[in-house]
Design a protein around this motif. Structure first.
Motif, mmCIF file in Angstrom:
data_model
loop_
_atom_site.group_PDB
_atom_site.id
_atom_site.type_symbol
_atom_site.label_atom_id
_atom_site.label_comp_id
_atom_site.label_asym_id
_atom_site.label_seq_id
_atom_site.Cartn_x
_atom_site.Cartn_y
_atom_site.Cartn_z
ATOM 1 N N ALA A 1 0.305 3.453 5.852
ATOM 2 C CA ALA A 1 0.637 2.064 5.521
ATOM 3 C C ALA A 1 2.127 1.877 5.269
ATOM 4 O O ALA A 1 2.637 0.755 5.311
ATOM 5 N N PHE B 1 1.708 -6.227 4.618
ATOM 6 C CA PHE B 1 0.963 -5.013 4.988
ATOM 7 C C PHE B 1 0.235 -4.459 3.772
ATOM 8 O O PHE B 1 0.658 -4.656 2.662
ATOM 9 N N HIS C 1 0.833 -1.210 0.000
ATOM 10 C CA HIS C 1 0.000 0.000 0.000
ATOM 11 C C HIS C 1 0.865 1.256 0.000
ATOM 12 O O HIS C 1 1.918 1.283 0.619
#
Lengths: 156, 78
Positions: free
Chosen positions: A18, A156, A13
């Motif tokens: 993020a 992530f 991201h």
């Protein structure tokens, strides 16, 4: 001496919030005498574009966890991304959190491998030259081969 | 009586992960047996310094807190 282990992180991201966990964990892993690598794919490639790290933004839409909640109908207005990003940068500055560019520098200095995903670079038309010089280019097998040896993988 | 530090590293005001990253860098530049005093204002440091010494094998000689300052004495192991 502790056993050397590896940490492999997938950063997918490209928003400001993020981008932090992969860089914090990878640099900390290096400080803990672990090897670490971050595999940047899809929007995560934004983080390793030259000069881009400190310009990443916070999404005001569909983000109900903002400390000051922004209704979607307000978040969609022009300029709201800049407002949300400004608020976040203000909070981060007050808490003395390192900038993303500083964490990237620390990552490079401490030997964290930064791997750009070739496939998503092709999909999104990103050229090698747009990415930081320290970035190496690879694919899924590169990442898996890295974490397969005594490694932990996080996404992530 | 606590050990006299050979070097002092003040990480006051810095947020995670900087105190740990700077501690690692400072220890790397020291000799085995030398003691580093690290000062932090990050409340997470108490757990993080203990975890860091546990993983790296350096000795956490002392950890104390007073007035929002966390002070650690770390001996570098060879």
């Amino acid at each position: 001496m502790a056993t050397a282990k590896r940490l492999g992180i997938i950063a997918g991201h490209g928003t400001l919030d993020a981008a932090y966990p992969p860089l914090i964990l990878a640099t900390s892993a290096a400080a803990l005498d672990m090897e670490s690598a971050i595999f940047f794919t899809f929007y995560g490639l934004e983080i390793i574009k030259k000069g881009k790290a400190d310009k990443l933004k916070v999404a005001p839409i569909a983000n109900p966890a903002m400390p000051v909640p922004v209704p979607n109908i307000v978040g969609m207005l022009p300029g709201m991304t800049a407002v949300a990003t400004g608020m976040m940068n203000n909070w981060m500055g007050k808490a003395n959190v390192a900038k993303l560019s500083e964490l990237l520098d620390m990552a490079v200095m401490s030997g964290v491998r930064l791997i750009g995903c070739q496939m998503t670079m092709d999909v999104m038309g990103i050229e090698r030259e747009e990415l930081l010089d320290e970035v190496e280019i690879g694919g899924a097998a590169t990442f898996l081969n890295y974490v397969a040896e005594d490694g932990i993988a996080l996404a992530f | 009586m606590s050990a006299t530090p050979d070097q002092v590293l003040d990480c006051s005001g810095l947020a995670c992960p900087m105190p740990i990253l700077k501690t690692k860098k400072a220890i790397d530049d020291m000799e085995a047996g030398q003691v580093l005093q690290m000062i932090s204002t990050d409340a997470g440091s108490t757990a993080d310094v203990a975890a860091w010494t546990d993983r790296t094998g350096h000795a956490l000689l002392e950890a104390s807190e007073a007035d929002g300052k966390y002070v650690f004495l770390i001996e570098k192991k060879g």
